[in-house]
Design an enzyme around this catalytic site. Structure first.
Site, PDB file in Angstrom:
ATOM      1  N   TYR A  82      -2.127  -0.671  10.365  1.00  0.00           N
ATOM      2  CA  TYR A  82      -2.053  -0.927   8.926  1.00  0.00           C
ATOM      3  C   TYR A  82      -0.713  -0.460   8.363  1.00  0.00           C
ATOM      4  O   TYR A  82      -0.061  -1.191   7.613  1.00  0.00           O
ATOM      5  CB  TYR A  82      -3.201  -0.211   8.225  1.00  0.00           C
ATOM      6  CG  TYR A  82      -3.346  -0.557   6.767  1.00  0.00           C
ATOM      7  CD1 TYR A  82      -3.860  -1.786   6.373  1.00  0.00           C
ATOM      8  CD2 TYR A  82      -2.991   0.358   5.776  1.00  0.00           C
ATOM      9  CE1 TYR A  82      -4.005  -2.107   5.028  1.00  0.00           C
ATOM     10  CE2 TYR A  82      -3.138   0.051   4.427  1.00  0.00           C
ATOM     11  CZ  TYR A  82      -3.648  -1.186   4.066  1.00  0.00           C
ATOM     12  OH  TYR A  82      -3.789  -1.499   2.728  1.00  0.00           O
TER      13      TYR A  82
ATOM     14  N   SER B 228       0.852  -1.181   0.000  1.00  0.00           N
ATOM     15  CA  SER B 228       0.000   0.000   0.000  1.00  0.00           C
ATOM     16  C   SER B 228       0.888   1.232   0.000  1.00  0.00           C
ATOM     17  O   SER B 228       2.056   1.170   0.408  1.00  0.00           O
ATOM     18  CB  SER B 228      -0.889   0.000   1.250  1.00  0.00           C
ATOM     19  OG  SER B 228      -1.490   1.265   1.462  1.00  0.00           O
TER      20      SER B 228
ATOM     21  N   LYS C 223       2.201  -2.798   6.570  1.00  0.00           N
ATOM     22  CA  LYS C 223       2.622  -2.569   5.188  1.00  0.00           C
ATOM     23  C   LYS C 223       4.079  -2.135   5.094  1.00  0.00           C
ATOM     24  O   LYS C 223       4.780  -2.495   4.136  1.00  0.00           O
ATOM     25  CB  LYS C 223       1.695  -1.554   4.509  1.00  0.00           C
ATOM     26  CG  LYS C 223       0.262  -2.046   4.348  1.00  0.00           C
ATOM     27  CD  LYS C 223       0.178  -3.372   3.587  1.00  0.00           C
ATOM     28  CE  LYS C 223      -1.252  -3.823   3.367  1.00  0.00           C
ATOM     29  NZ  LYS C 223      -1.336  -5.100   2.617  1.00  0.00           N
TER      30      LYS C 223
END
Length: 288
Positions: A193, A180, A197
């Site tokens: 998150y 991402s 990532k």
């Protein structure tokens, strides 16, 4: 001009003569680069996790269109079987597999059932946006387990399978980790998150250094916000859509086909010298 590179003649566009970039000498027309073939995946087999919907489904469709035989893995039987059926109906080769990638035994069983594996699209992942001080252990563990631990183990199982092939070094292979833009920057309400990532980006680099000796490349693909079932729900929240669009210089979110086409490129011979890096599909978000 590179000292070993001879200029193309004026009739280059006609294809009547070309330059050999290795020797610097004109070569036969038959040796001329076939750019279309470089993006094909004929006689190759790909496994896509999280393939029942969104980006994963689009990647499976695109890989099949490029000629690959595709195995689609997802937890929801109806979704993954429908996606595989649609690929077959369009003339592609596809197999559906119900698999929870957080259950390593299911992953190893699936990978073992695939006769030959050339490409893994390590796509399964999720997000629970919330302030850092409100993250619970349950949420922390669930996102870490899916986005990082499961991704590591799926990549490991796929790599082992790839290395079983006696002609792997000449055949090549690719592992594509779905990262991402948040693997390159930070953002509010996305601490877990971003952590997963960023970790996946580090894993991509380290894996690449070990596997390139076998001609297996490892690349991450890092999209911005993309129109998927998961993101659509976020975009409907008051103020969130405006926040996102203001931060993307291109002025819009991505679509799944833009990510899928990047995955096909990363998996194909066209990307044969690309490994250990990230292909960022973000409309300029990380350029700021």
């Amino acid at each position: 001009m590179h000292p070993r590179q001879r200029a193309y003649p004026p009739d280059f566009a006609s294809g009547s003569l070309c330059c050999d970039f290795v020797s610097g000498h004109p070569s036969d027309r038959e040796a001329f680069l076939d750019i279309n073939a470089r993006f094909r995946l004929d006689a190759r087999t790909a496994l896509v996790t999280g393939a029942g919907r969104g980006i994963g489904r689009a990647c499976a469709v695109a890989l099949a269109q490029a000629g690959a035989e595709v195995w689609l893995a997802a937890r929801t039987k109806d979704e993954v079987e429908q996606a595989a059926a649609e690929i077959r109906a369009a003339g592609g080769k596809a197999h559906a597999a119900v698999c929870d990638v957080t259950k390593f035994s299911q992953v190893t069983t699936l990978v073992a059932s695939i006769p030959t594996l050339d490409v893994l699209v390590n796509n399964a992942g999720s997000n629970i946006p919330e302030p850092f001080v409100e993250v619970t252990e349950e949420h922390l563990d669930s996102i870490m387990e899916l986005n990082l631990r499961a991704a590591f183990l799926a990549a490991q199982a796929a790599a082992k399978k790839m290395l079983e092939h006696p002609e792997r070094k000449s055949r090549g292979g690719a592992i594509i980790n779905m990262s991402s833009q948040m693997g390159h920057v930070g953002a509010v309400n996305r601490t877990v998150y971003c952590m997963t990532k960023h970790g996946l980006e580090g894993l991509t680099k380290a894996m690449a250094l070990e596997l390139i000796a076998h001609n297996v490349r490892v690349v991450s693909v890092a999209p911005t916000f993309v129109e998927t079932p998961l993101v659509k729900g976020f975009l409907q929240r008051p103020g969130f859509s405006q926040w996102v669009h203001e931060r993307i210089p291109a002025g819009r979110v991505g679509d799944v086909e833009e990510v899928a086409s990047t995955v096909v490129f990363a998996a194909s011979p066209a990307a044969s010298l690309i490994t250990g890096t990230s292909l960022i599909v973000d409309g300029g978000w990380t350029a700021q």
